[in-house]
Each structure stands twice: as C-alpha cells, then as structure tokens.
Design an enzyme around this catalytic site. Structure first.
Site, PDB file in Angstrom:
ATOM      1  N   LYS A 252       0.317   3.765  -2.793  1.00  0.00           N
ATOM      2  CA  LYS A 252      -0.665   4.854  -2.812  1.00  0.00           C
ATOM      3  C   LYS A 252      -0.018   6.231  -2.654  1.00  0.00           C
ATOM      4  O   LYS A 252      -0.669   7.246  -2.941  1.00  0.00           O
ATOM      5  CB  LYS A 252      -1.707   4.621  -1.730  1.00  0.00           C
ATOM      6  CG  LYS A 252      -2.512   3.340  -1.946  1.00  0.00           C
ATOM      7  CD  LYS A 252      -3.545   3.127  -0.858  1.00  0.00           C
ATOM      8  CE  LYS A 252      -4.376   1.889  -1.119  1.00  0.00           C
ATOM      9  NZ  LYS A 252      -3.733   0.644  -0.679  1.00  0.00           N
TER      10      LYS A 252
ATOM     11  N   SER B 294      -6.400   3.404   3.795  1.00  0.00           N
ATOM     12  CA  SER B 294      -5.632   2.764   2.728  1.00  0.00           C
ATOM     13  C   SER B 294      -6.585   2.055   1.780  1.00  0.00           C
ATOM     14  O   SER B 294      -6.413   0.885   1.427  1.00  0.00           O
ATOM     15  CB  SER B 294      -4.613   1.765   3.296  1.00  0.00           C
ATOM     16  OG  SER B 294      -3.655   1.418   2.323  1.00  0.00           O
TER      17      SER B 294
ATOM     18  N   SER C 195       0.790  -1.228   0.000  1.00  0.00           N
ATOM     19  CA  SER C 195       0.000   0.000   0.000  1.00  0.00           C
ATOM     20  C   SER C 195       0.825   1.283   0.000  1.00  0.00           C
ATOM     21  O   SER C 195       0.266   2.364  -0.153  1.00  0.00           O
ATOM     22  CB  SER C 195      -0.954   0.019   1.201  1.00  0.00           C
ATOM     23  OG  SER C 195      -2.042  -0.840   0.966  1.00  0.00           O
TER      24      SER C 195
END
Length: 549
Positions: A83, A140, A80
């Site tokens: 991102k 997230s 993640s």
C-alpha cells in the site's frame, strides 16, 4: 618378434585410451544434460511458488551505505507494505492537481467485496481522498486500496501494472505487483532492498503528504481506528511507515527513523509474529543508528518524478472497469505454526485458510443510470433472480460512549465499532442478523497435526438462538463452519483451563454474497475474565478480541 609384440601393445594402449575418452565424453554429455534438465525443472517449479523466509536491511539514507543486511535481495511477498506504492501513486495525483484531498472516490462492488482488513465501504458510495489515505495508513484497508486503484487507472489490474512500472523507474529491480493491497498472490514479490528504496522515495518526493504515515489513529464516522505500526511512539525518531502480514509473507515492517541528523530506512520481512518483528526492528535500529552519518544528505534525493513517469500520467476521472475476481489460489499454512491469519484493527492480517471468493462485481454501464434500482434489485440487464434476505433486529444496550476495546495482538478478523450508539461489526457489516450456532460438546484434540473434526449437533443447532449476553471473545472468522470449529478445538486444547467455563459457539454473518463463520466463546461473567482468556490464547499464538454482547 619383439617388434611385433611392441606393435600389438601400442595398438592395445591406443584402443583403451580412445575407449576411455569416449566414455568420459559420454559421461560429460550426460552430466550436462542432467544439469540442463534440472535447470529447466527449477525454472518451471519457481512459477507460482511462495517465497518464504526472513530478510532485513538497514540503510543510511544520508549516504546510501548499507549498515546491515540479511538476504536483502531474496524474493519475498510485500503483503500490506504494498500500500506504500498505492499511496505513492495517489500522492502523484495530488501533486499534479488531478485530485484533491476532498475529491470523492467511487466505490465499486468489486472493491467493497475485498477480503479484510477493510474499512467496510459500501458499493455505490464514495470516500474522500484524505479518508482513503488515512484508511490505508491505519486500518490497512484492502477495500479502500482497490477504490484508489480503480479511480486512478480504471481497474486493479491496470493499476498493478502501473505500480510495477513505477517500481522499475524508482530502481526497484525485483519487484512485481499484481494488486494494490497486498492480498496473497505468488507473483506479487519484492525484496527488502527494493522496499527500502520505496521508503526513501515516498517521503523524499512527497514530504507534504508523508506526514500521514505518522498518524497513530484515524477518526472515521465517529470511531477511532488505531495504526498498526506499534513502533510509533515506542522508538524515538520513528516517523512511519507501514506494516504488513499474510501467511506466506510473515510479518513485515518498513520503518523510517530521523534522529540527531541521522536518517535511516530499515526493513524487516518474514517475522514470526508482530511482537518478534517489532523487537527485531528495535534491535537493528539500536545497533545501527549510531553508525549512520549525521548531517546533510550526501546522496541525491529522490525528490522528483522518476524518469519515464510522465508517460504513465492519466487524466482523472477514469471510468471504472468491471472486474470479476479470480478464484483465490491455495494459500499454504506453515506446519510449524498453523496460525489462522485474520484481520483486525490491530494488525495487517488476511484470511489464509479458507478464503471465500468475493461475488463478481455487476456490470456497470458507462453512462449514469437515470434512476437508482430498488433495494435488493439486480443490476440493470442482469438475469440474476432477486433473492430475499431475512433480517432479524436485535436490541443491544447502548454504551455510555462510542469506544471499542481490542486486544493488543494480531489475529482478529472483525473489529468492533459503534454507530449511533449501537454495536456493529465494522469490518464485516452483515446484511442479516447473524445466526448463532451452539457447540454442544467439546472436541478433544490429541495433537497439533491435521485434525478431523466430527460432525456435531452444532450442524443442526437452532440458527435462531437468542444472542448471548455478557462478555465474550472472538478468535477468528472463517469461510466454513468446519474451519471455525477446528479453530475452537485448537483453542480449547491450548488454553483449556482459561476456557473451561466458557460456552464455545459459532456465528454466521453475510457480507454481500460471502458467508463467514465467526469462532467465539461466551459466558464470561466479567471483562477481566474474558481478557484473561484472551491473554492465555495469545500466549499460544491465537488472535483474540474481547467484546460485550
């Protein structure tokens, strides 16, 4: 006579030497051939493989000096932390004026069908740019990452190509992106050094928007969503930025610290747990922050667009492109710690065992449709039959105030939220009332190796069983009944005494066309008993969430 003897001896020596040279040359050629073959084999084997392992780097951003590093250039999976680049490109849209914080972003069926962790946005709805930013920073949210990608580039794949180009322009020489959210892909790779570069770039170019990474919580539709980054508030000077986790990547963390004129970027990748990753980061900062130079930044700031970025500029809005998700690749589970990766409001986790394939997004006409289709109707032009969905409404006691309770460890797929005073499952939002399946006999497991779970009466249990009351815990959500029961069996083995009086059961839920099966234990007479069971499970590396039926 003597001369003839010497002549014969010389000829013999010459023959032996020529024979030896020929053998040596043949052996040399054979070795080269073997080396060439092995090189080709390595090259072929490297495609589609997972890059596991630990790495870290600590950079003095004032001078560019590397304060500490371990495997800093080894390929790893960003999870993640991906991102951060997704937000970098969204911040570009804000900086250029092509988007504003209140710009509505359209949600496609493909985006809504992404695997958790997610916000639970619905296909056909919209979400503002500002809410999208905060959803990525705190929850997230994988679904919202795809929403951003599609609204900027038209499709996730086009956006991923843009992410990779921007990475190269920023100097991230070994990074390749295949999706905007970090869900598992063997080809989506980066390094600790590249992520440190990204951590500098996003805050030095977008100081106006970087402050979002410091948010500890986000209010969305009346529910507070906590940030996964547990170093915020724990370590003095930490102002962001992003955590990440998949089974293949391990636990990742990109951190920025500004204290007493010092400016440090640090990255830890491949941690064994969220807690050990955080502790390792704290140790690295404590050891190296004092070595950083205090004062003004000596290296050139990354405050402008990188060279070549202007060629990638697109005019918003972009027409969304229909995307059909590919079947997920097999995601290996480490034999040393067969944790089932799950998503929660606590940690960046994705399902790594049996991942159901999201339903393909229906084809969308480029022109607006004059009238909205009736509920449950297939999209215009679709040959798919209308499938009725039975809905069962269950009354639930209204809480005194909209507050959800979560465990403080990663590993929970599904998060509790409250909407209009009723309990709902925010990350899963089933379309139909879930059917609860009672497990009528406890499965005893002799080892932590592969487990053969017998078919139990649970397979034929009444799916319309009444909801259980009292306190309960959830240890995960899975793509099949067998996977859910296997996790229950492991939990009973690891924390048998804490679960001795608990009622193990599975519960089905449906999101779109994806069926999930939750693994749960009910029958706790008090919240303290449920939390005690969760604590015992967390000590054995399980995710656990406490809730009240």
């Amino acid at each position: 006579m003597v001369g003839a003897t010497f002549m014969r001896a010389a000829v013999a020596v010459l023959a032996v030497s020529l024979l030896g040279a020929g053998v040596a040359e043949a052996a040399s050629k054979k070795k080269k051939s073997v080396r060439a073959k092995s090189a080709v084999t390595r090259s072929v084997a490297s495609t589609g493989t997972w890059h596991r392992g630990y790495s870290h780097i600590v950079v003095d951003a004032n001078t560019g000096r590397i304060l500490d590093a371990d495997n800093a250039d080894a390929l790893r999976h960003p999870a993640s932390v991906t991102k951060v680049m997704t937000l970098y490109l969204l911040f570009e849209q804000l900086e250029s004026g092509r988007m504003r914080l209140n710009t509505p972003l359209r949600v496609s069926a493909y985006a809504a069908a992404q695997q958790p962790s997610k916000l639970g946005v619905k296909a056909g709805s919209t979400i503002s740019v500002e809410d999208a930013i905060q959803a990525l920073v705190t929850r997230s949210a994988n679904d919202v990452a795809v929403v951003i990608a599609e609204n900027i580039s038209g499709s996730s794949s086009s956006f991923a190509n843009l992410m990779t180009r921007r990475a190269r322009q920023l100097g991230m020489s070994r990074t390749v992106f295949k999706n905007p959210n970090g869900l598992p892909s063997p080809e989506q790779v980066t390094t600790a050094r590249d992520l440190a570069t990204l951590g500098r770039a996003v805050q030095e170019r977008f100081p106006k928007y970087y402050g979002y990474f410091e948010a500890r919580s986000f209010q969305y539709r009346g529910v507070a969503i906590r940030n996964h980054n547990r170093l915020l508030g724990r370590v003095d000077g930490v102002d962001g930025i992003k955590t990440g986790y998949t089974n293949a990547s391990g636990f990742n963390l990109l951190t920025s610290v500004k204290k007493n004129g010092r400016y440090v970027i640090a990255v830890v990748m491949g941690g064994k747990s969220a807690a050990s990753r955080d502790n390792q980061m704290v140790a690295l900062l404590n050891e190296n922050l004092g070595k950083a130079q205090s004062g003004r930044q000596m290296v050139a700031r990354m405050s402008g667009p990188p060279q070549g970025a202007s060629a990638d500029e697109a005019v918003a809005p972009v027409a969304l492109v229909d995307e059909t998700p590919a079947a997920p690749k097999t995601i290996p589970v480490p034999t040393s710690s067969p944790r089932v990766a799950m998503a929660s409001a606590v940690a960046d986790v994705v399902s790594t065992g049996s991942i159901p394939t999201p339903a393909p997004s229906p084809a969308r006409p480029t022109q607006a449709v004059a009238s909205a289709p009736a509920p449950n109707a297939p999209p215009v032009g679709s040959a798919a039959p209308i499938v009725p969905v039975a809905v069962k409404t269950v009354a639930v006691a209204r809480p005194s105030q909209p507050v959800a309770s979560f465990s403080n460890q990663p590993g929970i797929l599904g998060t509790l939220s409250f909407t209009n005073g009723f309990v709902s499952d925010a990350s899963e939002a089933p379309a139909a009332a879930p059917a609860q399946r009672a497990i009528r006999q406890q499965v005893q497991v002799a080892s932590a190796g592969p487990i053969e779970i017998p078919r139990q009466d649970a397979e034929n249990a009444d799916q319309s069983a009444a909801p259980r009351s009292g306190w309960a815990i959830q240890i995960g959500a899975f793509g099949s009944e067998a996977d859910a029961r296997a996790q229950i069996a492991k939990a009973q083995q690891k924390a048998g005494s804490a679960l001795a009086k608990a009622d193990a059961y599975t519960e089905q839920a449906v999101k779109g066309s994806t069926r999930i099966v939750r693994a749960r234990f009910a029958g706790f007479d008090a919240e303290s008993a449920a939390r005690k069971a969760c604590q015992a499970l967390k000590r054995s590396d399980f995710g656990c969430m406490v809730f009240r039926n």
